[in-house]
Design an enzyme around this catalytic site. Structure first.
Site, PDB file in Angstrom:
ATOM      1  N   CYS A 197       0.924  -1.173   0.048  1.00 41.90           N
ATOM      2  CA  CYS A 197       0.022  -0.007  -0.052  1.00 41.90           C
ATOM      3  C   CYS A 197       0.623   1.399   0.051  1.00 41.90           C
ATOM      4  O   CYS A 197       0.552   2.465  -0.502  1.00 41.90           O
ATOM      5  CB  CYS A 197      -1.013  -0.155   1.042  1.00 41.90           C
ATOM      6  N   HIS A 243      -2.733   6.559   3.862  1.00 43.14           N
ATOM      7  CA  HIS A 243      -1.136   6.877   4.435  1.00 43.14           C
ATOM      8  C   HIS A 243      -0.661   7.880   3.523  1.00 43.14           C
ATOM      9  O   HIS A 243      -0.984   8.432   2.721  1.00 43.14           O
ATOM     10  CB  HIS A 243      -0.636   5.283   3.600  1.00 43.14           C
TER      11      HIS A 243
END
Lengths: 347, 347
Positions: free
Chosen positions: A137, A252
């Site tokens: 990710c 993120h």
């Protein structure tokens, strides 16, 4: 909803259908109008039997243990590396092409590791292993921005610190952060709630994601190096990272310092980044403007801000990257792989 | 409590006595048994008149506007750069030696910028300006660790991403984080609470601290470069940073990538860091162990963990640093300056 049972479209299975990535994948299938002939939702025995509505139809979640992948054209796996290690070979043997969200096969030489905006050409043919791996990710947004920089200026090294959200650990991570935050707000001396995270993530930072390796880096940090090299086909690319979990629910962030072989012009850099597919540069017109996990906007875009070249080192620049780790970093990338395969007639 | 009025000890004034740094300075004066002849608590008109207990005595907070620094030996200023810019020259003119916690005079060539564990020798004589500056909260722990590394291996560059706590913005920052977190827990779509921070810091990250400069760096980021150079007396030291506010109540963290001129041995590095005054290396015996803002332990120590040398670049290493920004980064450093001045007979 005519597209639900398009006879020319693939038959798909989602393994891990009730998790945070699986649920988002179902949302994206609806949002993007991804066509399928039929759809099978699969999960562990714990979730089997649950009813899940997709595009107005109700589907019963099937138990992975007894699931037969014969007749499935493409199976998305997002139920963790252990599940993939056991069940992906079975799905492949039964004829399914697998798009795997886990780390299980990413470094397998017969398995392409694909970010469609970067290396879609690897989807031109069906891979030897029958598997296409979806990268980590934090790696996905980074390589999407590194690629044009590499082509224009050449990268000497990338030094990246991550600020990773609780959703990277699934629904249990999100719930634990919320419960821990409540506990600490009620009693500032509370140790919060642990289980998925240790110590509690509430109002704290955990500078270790995934297991620790012998060299002192974590597996998460190693993934960012190895996967960036593989996706960009730059086996000597120098990417070094510290991966940190932060008390953010979703998306993120990364503070990335990139040193190039040649001096970088900020204006040209910002324009180059802004030209990339599905990238929003927040300081394109207002230098210093920045995205944040909660305010970045379009969750299907990679968001960049704080782009600046160091006065004392014109070959080096910083950028601040925010990307929805569940979408950009997992479900959307996986679906975009499937879309690219469909366009190419591989699916 | 005989030390309260030690006739041989200095007469001290605390400006900003009711703020988070001032309050902590009073705690530290008690904890460390710092001796004084008399004590004056000073603040803005808003806080003047308040009663504050110190070592069992009650003091009335005096209004800075009318305060006379004549007869004060040492005045600690921690009420912001604007207050220092206006009132420090007055305090100096009235005869006080000033220890200033703000950025107002740090880069003044006649004002030493001191971290006692690094450059205490600058306290051997009374400075020409009458001021000793206390560095930025993120700079202090960093330079305490960079100094031995520079001496042993030579530093080519330091690339640092910070994870800075709400307390760096004072009590209002802490309260706003808590109130915002409650609002978001109650309603996940809430925009939180803003004022001190924008957007809200609750479950979010703000990659901009202090004002933005023309070159795209923030003043906070510039401080870390310029102050590190001045403290370490290395005018060409290359320190580049991204400074990010994170939803942590107290203690700043830093992910620091240090590239040296010579290859670094991890075992020797860990031992060297562990030998530094008031430094705890968490992975001294357990590689990969790490401190966190809420669990690091002794708030008067700089905490280090995740020390690791990159396999592909043995001249580079990472470390994860956690330090109480109010103590290590402000009040404790200021008091340690005063202690060092006392030891040297300058006070």
């Amino acid at each position: 909803m005519p597209r639900v049972t398009d006879p020319a479209a693939p038959r798909i299975a989602l393994v891990g259908a009730t998790g945070v990535v699986g649920t988002t994948l179902l949302q994206l299938i609806e949002e993007r109008g991804f066509r399928y002939r039929d759809l099978h939702l699969v999960a562990s025995a714990r979730s089997a039997g649950r009813e899940v509505a997709v595009e107005g139809r109700s589907y019963q979640v099937q138990d992975l243990d007894g699931f037969d992948f014969s007749g499935i054209d493409v199976a998305f796996f997002s139920a963790g590396a252990r599940v993939s290690t056991t069940f992906v070979p079975k799905a492949v043997a039964q004829g399914a092409l697998v798009i795997d969200n886990t780390s299980a096969f990413r470094m397998d030489p017969d398995t392409p590791l694909v970010v469609p905006q970067v290396n879609a050409h690897e989807l031109d043919t069906r891979p030897a292993s029958g598997i296409i791996a979806n990268p980590n990710c934090s790696t996905i947004p980074l390589v999407r921005l590194l690629k044009p920089v590499q082509e224009r200026w050449g990268i000497r090294q990338a030094v990246v610190s991550t600020y990773q959200a609780a959703s990277g650990a699934g629904y249990s991570g999100i719930e634990e952060l919320r419960a821990g935050a409540r506990a600490v707000l009620d009693d500032p001396d509370s140790t919060g709630v642990t289980g998925t995270f240790s110590p509690s993530l509430a109002f704290d930072l955990i500078p270790r994601i995934d297991r620790l390796l012998e060299d002192g880096f974590t597996f998460e940090e190693q993934k960012m190096l190895q996967e960036s090299r593989k996706i960009l086909a730059l086996p000597h690319l120098d990417v070094t990272t510290t991966c940190v979990r932060v008390p953010v629910v979703n998306s993120h962030s990364e503070a990335a310092w990139i040193e190039c072989h040649n001096p970088v012009d900020r204006t040209e850099l910002v324009q180059l980044l802004a030209q990339q597919q599905e990238v929003t540069v927040h300081d394109l017109t207002t230098p210093g403007a920045f995205p944040t996990p909660r305010t970045a906007g379009d969750p299907n875009h990679v968001h960049v801000g704080r782009v600046r070249v160091a006065a004392h080192n014109p070959r080096g620049f910083w950028m601040w990257i925010v990307a929805d780790n569940v979408r950009i970093g997992a479900a959307l990338n996986a679906l975009q792989i499937a879309e690219a395969l469909t366009e190419r007639g591989v699916l």
